[in-house]
Design a protein around this motif. Sequence first.
Motif, mmCIF file in Angstrom:
data_model
loop_
_atom_site.group_PDB
_atom_site.id
_atom_site.type_symbol
_atom_site.label_atom_id
_atom_site.label_comp_id
_atom_site.label_asym_id
_atom_site.label_seq_id
_atom_site.Cartn_x
_atom_site.Cartn_y
_atom_site.Cartn_z
ATOM 1 N N LEU A 194 0.829 -1.215 0.000
ATOM 2 C CA LEU A 194 0.000 0.000 0.000
ATOM 3 C C LEU A 194 0.861 1.262 0.000
ATOM 4 O O LEU A 194 0.551 2.245 -0.675
ATOM 5 C CB LEU A 194 -0.923 -0.006 1.223
ATOM 6 N N GLN A 430 -9.794 7.097 -15.409
ATOM 7 C CA GLN A 430 -9.493 5.704 -15.081
ATOM 8 C C GLN A 430 -10.352 5.151 -13.944
ATOM 9 O O GLN A 430 -10.611 3.956 -13.901
ATOM 10 C CB GLN A 430 -8.003 5.551 -14.740
ATOM 11 N N PHE A 431 -10.757 6.002 -13.030
ATOM 12 C CA PHE A 431 -11.496 5.501 -11.871
ATOM 13 C C PHE A 431 -12.892 6.099 -11.766
ATOM 14 O O PHE A 431 -13.126 7.227 -12.176
ATOM 15 C CB PHE A 431 -10.720 5.788 -10.582
ATOM 16 N N GLN A 432 -13.775 5.319 -11.160
ATOM 17 C CA GLN A 432 -15.119 5.813 -10.858
ATOM 18 C C GLN A 432 -15.055 6.655 -9.587
ATOM 19 O O GLN A 432 -14.187 6.452 -8.750
ATOM 20 C CB GLN A 432 -16.043 4.652 -10.555
ATOM 21 N N LEU A 434 -16.662 6.422 -6.908
ATOM 22 C CA LEU A 434 -16.671 5.580 -5.710
ATOM 23 C C LEU A 434 -15.264 5.085 -5.367
ATOM 24 O O LEU A 434 -14.857 5.050 -4.198
ATOM 25 C CB LEU A 434 -17.595 4.395 -5.977
ATOM 26 N N GLU A 435 -14.529 4.717 -6.399
ATOM 27 C CA GLU A 435 -13.172 4.236 -6.174
ATOM 28 C C GLU A 435 -12.281 5.364 -5.651
ATOM 29 O O GLU A 435 -11.470 5.164 -4.740
ATOM 30 C CB GLU A 435 -12.609 3.636 -7.466
ATOM 31 N N TYR A 438 -12.752 5.785 -2.035
ATOM 32 C CA TYR A 438 -11.982 4.850 -1.213
ATOM 33 C C TYR A 438 -10.530 5.305 -1.091
ATOM 34 O O TYR A 438 -9.921 5.195 -0.031
ATOM 35 C CB TYR A 438 -12.067 3.415 -1.762
ATOM 36 N N PHE A 439 -9.978 5.822 -2.195
ATOM 37 C CA PHE A 439 -8.597 6.332 -2.115
ATOM 38 C C PHE A 439 -8.504 7.451 -1.077
ATOM 39 O O PHE A 439 -7.575 7.491 -0.267
ATOM 40 C CB PHE A 439 -8.131 6.863 -3.480
ATOM 41 N N ILE A 442 -8.573 6.038 2.365
ATOM 42 C CA ILE A 442 -7.296 5.417 2.752
ATOM 43 C C ILE A 442 -6.317 6.501 3.189
ATOM 44 O O ILE A 442 -5.634 6.382 4.197
ATOM 45 C CB ILE A 442 -6.720 4.606 1.567
ATOM 46 N N LYS B 123 -11.500 -6.853 -8.438
ATOM 47 C CA LYS B 123 -12.797 -6.214 -8.228
ATOM 48 C C LYS B 123 -13.281 -6.753 -6.891
ATOM 49 O O LYS B 123 -13.261 -7.966 -6.673
ATOM 50 C CB LYS B 123 -13.751 -6.618 -9.348
ATOM 51 N N THR B 126 -17.066 -4.459 -1.046
ATOM 52 C CA THR B 126 -16.650 -4.065 0.305
ATOM 53 C C THR B 126 -17.779 -4.328 1.311
ATOM 54 O O THR B 126 -18.912 -4.644 0.928
ATOM 55 C CB THR B 126 -16.289 -2.571 0.366
ATOM 56 N N ILE B 131 -19.234 -2.166 -5.013
ATOM 57 C CA ILE B 131 -18.368 -2.945 -5.905
ATOM 58 C C ILE B 131 -17.382 -1.989 -6.558
ATOM 59 O O ILE B 131 -17.773 -1.057 -7.251
ATOM 60 C CB ILE B 131 -19.193 -3.692 -6.972
ATOM 61 N N VAL B 132 -16.105 -2.210 -6.288
ATOM 62 C CA VAL B 132 -15.075 -1.302 -6.780
ATOM 63 C C VAL B 132 -13.909 -2.100 -7.367
ATOM 64 O O VAL B 132 -13.650 -3.221 -6.941
ATOM 65 C CB VAL B 132 -14.554 -0.368 -5.662
ATOM 66 N N SER B 133 -13.236 -1.479 -8.338
ATOM 67 C CA SER B 133 -12.104 -2.150 -8.987
ATOM 68 C C SER B 133 -10.830 -1.367 -8.753
ATOM 69 O O SER B 133 -10.829 -0.139 -8.823
ATOM 70 C CB SER B 133 -12.328 -2.232 -10.492
ATOM 71 N N PHE B 134 -9.766 -2.082 -8.499
ATOM 72 C CA PHE B 134 -8.464 -1.438 -8.310
ATOM 73 C C PHE B 134 -7.416 -2.195 -9.111
ATOM 74 O O PHE B 134 -7.558 -3.386 -9.358
ATOM 75 C CB PHE B 134 -8.094 -1.436 -6.826
ATOM 76 N N GLY B 135 -6.359 -1.482 -9.474
ATOM 77 C CA GLY B 135 -5.336 -2.107 -10.298
ATOM 78 C C GLY B 135 -5.892 -2.313 -11.692
ATOM 79 O O GLY B 135 -6.746 -1.558 -12.140
ATOM 80 N N VAL B 147 -4.529 -1.059 -3.892
ATOM 81 C CA VAL B 147 -5.536 -1.739 -3.072
ATOM 82 C C VAL B 147 -5.616 -3.227 -3.424
ATOM 83 O O VAL B 147 -5.923 -4.060 -2.570
ATOM 84 C CB VAL B 147 -6.908 -1.064 -3.236
#
Lengths: 485, 357
Positions: A194, A430-432, A434-435, A438-439, A442, B123, B126, B131-135, B147
């Motif tokens: 991380l 690249q990200f939604q 919601l994602e 989360y970042f 964190i 994916k 949580t 529903i979330v995707s990382f990398g 993540v």
Amino acid sequence: MSQKKLLASLKSILPSHCVLSTEEELRPYECDGLSAYRQIPKLVLLPETVDQVQQVMRLCYAEKLPVVARGAGTGLSGGALPLADGVILSLAKFNQILDVDYANRIARVEPGVRNLAISEAVGRLGLYYAPDPSSQIACTIGGNVAENSGGVHCLKYGLTVHNIAQIKVVTAEGELITIGGSGLDAPGYDLLALLTGSEGMLGIIVEVTVKLIPKPDFVQVLLAAFDDIEKAATAVGDIIAQGVIPAGLEMMDNPAIRAAEAFVHAGYPVDAAAILLCELDGGSEEELSEQVDTVSNILYQAQASQVRVAEDAQQRATFWQGRKAAFPAVGRISPDYYCMDGTIPRKQLPAVLKRISELSKEYGLAVANVFHAGDGNLHPLILYDANIPGELERTEQFGGQILEACVGAGGSITGEHGVGVEKIDQMCVQFQPLELEYFHAIKDAFDEHGLLNPGKAVPTLHRCAELGAMHVHKGQLPFPELERF
Amino acid sequence: MEKDLSLELQAQVTAASEQDTPLRIIGGDSKAFYGGELIGEALSVAGHRGIVSYEPSELVVTVRSGTPLKDLERVLAAQGQMLPFEPPHYGDGATIGGTIACGFSGPRRPFAGAARDFVLGCKVLTGKGDIVSFGGQVMKNVAGYDVARLMTGALGTLGVLLEISLKVLPMPEQEVTLSMPLSTTEALDVMCARAVKPLPLTAASYDGEVVCLRLSGAPSALKAAQKKIAGEVLDYGEQYWREVREQEYYFFQSTLPLWRLSLAPATLPLPLQGQWFFDWGGAQRWLASDMMPADIRDAVAAEGGHATLFRNKHYYEGIAYADVFHPLSKPVNKIHQKLKTVFDPKNILNRDRFVIF
Ligand SMILES: Cc1cc2nc3c(=O)[nH]c(=O)nc-3n(C[C@H](O)[C@H](O)[C@H](O)COP(=O)(O)OP(=O)(O)OC[C@H]3O[C@@H](n4cnc5c(N)ncnc54)[C@H](O)[C@@H]3O)c2cc1C
């Protein structure tokens, strides 16, 4: 706290030569390797001990003063760009290799140690530290961990995250924590992963234990020339598909070849549309020569116009020299260049390279491509002139479109240089939302007041909404919760 | 039997979150022995299976978490590829989701990398029902925090893994195992001495009597390596490593508590009573022992390592420091708590299964 009081407090923690405050002293820190962005920081601090780092962090925490960590400042995404109201915490004075443990194949080093210095120090033991960014003579291991840096040899030997065992980190609150361990894993969540690539947003790295690996006995480098860049791109996929994992597999297009050749005279074929440099290594001469034959055949089948095998160590070094000097070489032929860092699945190389050349025509800005082809990690260098009004802005737009093409092809906006300030808008692509949330959460878990490198790497949802650079997911309109302007 | 149950699973987690019902995530239920107590209603992921995409030339496979590990391995093998971390199954029903959630790696680990090293993206569902995707599906990707690797080995406590993208590698052309009877200290010396040299080493173990070294690669590479290192070829090498990986080797038949000690490989033998098995060239040491947990943990911590009570934890019922996982330092523990709150604020996912916060 007034500036005067702040300086006094800092000078009670640090020797006075470690606190820089005049414009003249601050100027060298105004940018990193992405010099298009500049900002004079409030102060620059150069602590000499971990205890001083902790004390500085406690003071900054109490005063809610933003802190931007800095290694060598070679970053290419503005990660170490100062904030006007923040301090730069330079780790430059932490430049000692603390311990080399041969039997366990690890070295404990301070964060300001230069990447190459590690391999130099352990070379006599037959070991080396594998990740080798082209900037390795200058960049620091702390910066490498913060960016999860890669290099030519990462195709076979992994990125920074694969090659470190433990880090010591000073938290936003000034606490010293150890992450990872002396073995191959640690209890709890994988905080080592991380923290790697977290761009100075989660903590200040004050010590790194790197893994060392044995130097291969036999190495060979091939140089293949192609009359068509798409053929070269196809050859990359062919090599991997045949089950060969080269130690390095790099590509340069014609503008990059010409620039490098003019600079270092590596003997590159200047008429080629593209070249591939392929390094192979092995445990015996026989094994290596089998691999060389296999790869040569693949290259010829992919219609290479020429395949050269280095005759000796000297020629291997020469083949690589042009590649390693490619960025500065391009710097010689253009007043400025802008280095992009998208990644894509290998099979998309031909299509994305084609798209880049179309965009290049559209924008009237030339591009030189020199990159980690085996990893699908593109580095298009956009050539521009910052003195021409509007040209930087157009360059950035062009670059943004390249990154969006990478995301569209199933890739990422950054393979190794990080998001920093530079690609923050493309994060919205690249990200939604919601994602991204989360970042942010964190980040809060490590740094509740947002004092560590604030504003970098992860865009606010608001910024994404304003930008209109939308991540469209399954046909839903993004950010339904936010107003449109 | 491909099936995408993401939405069904999401509905279950969302409902559980609303009602504060703890959930126990189950893949193939092959690793129920591992970790802390099993608490909560079953959330079965086994039906959520299938390979989403696999392109051998990209060296990447994306797979739903409930896919049986053996199915995935079969598909890869048909293309001459493999999961480089050689995951243990610990049972017929093992799923790839459970494998990644536990973060288990087999004998190849010190030489090729761990499960987390090959996770490119995931994916997740949580504890909040998101529903979330990382990398991603590419080799290199530093956009956003990592993540996907954080989820690896988190035992489902940060999210239900739905899809995982993994880097795969070509299988070696050939393998050979060399064996040699040695004392413990000699064995550690030999394993470390081999690992600092450029040899095609892919496993190194010591069972208390015999060192086994596995070499993998092209026939010419193996021939050259065999000239450099001593040892008798073990006829049943493949079987040996499978038994070690799956803990079917005779050593693992003990009914005593089984401790997993993670240490720097060259660490001298620890003065702890019990039966030992050394894997990972000395970096992973199995100890079958009924010594007091605190004594084991202190000895390991003094060497900078950590100890996991891997099997037979109930042996220690009511005894101090008998948690499955090594205690964390206070500030690191605090970070764990906070991260848990980010992903599963109501602590519904695999409650008490992982480190005790
Ligand atoms: C010519 C050239 C070639 C390059 N080639 C490559 C390449 O091949 N591969 C590659 O990956 N990169 C490459 N880079 C980019 C750059 O060198 C790397 O990102 C490098 O890791 C940055 O190290 P640095 O010490 O200069 O860090 P800096 O630029 O000083 O900082 C980078 C980031 O890390 C943070 N940081 C620095 N030190 C610490 C610390 N101790 N604790 C916490 N955070 C910290 C900073 O806040 C910033 O966000 C290249 C750059 C140049 C100029």
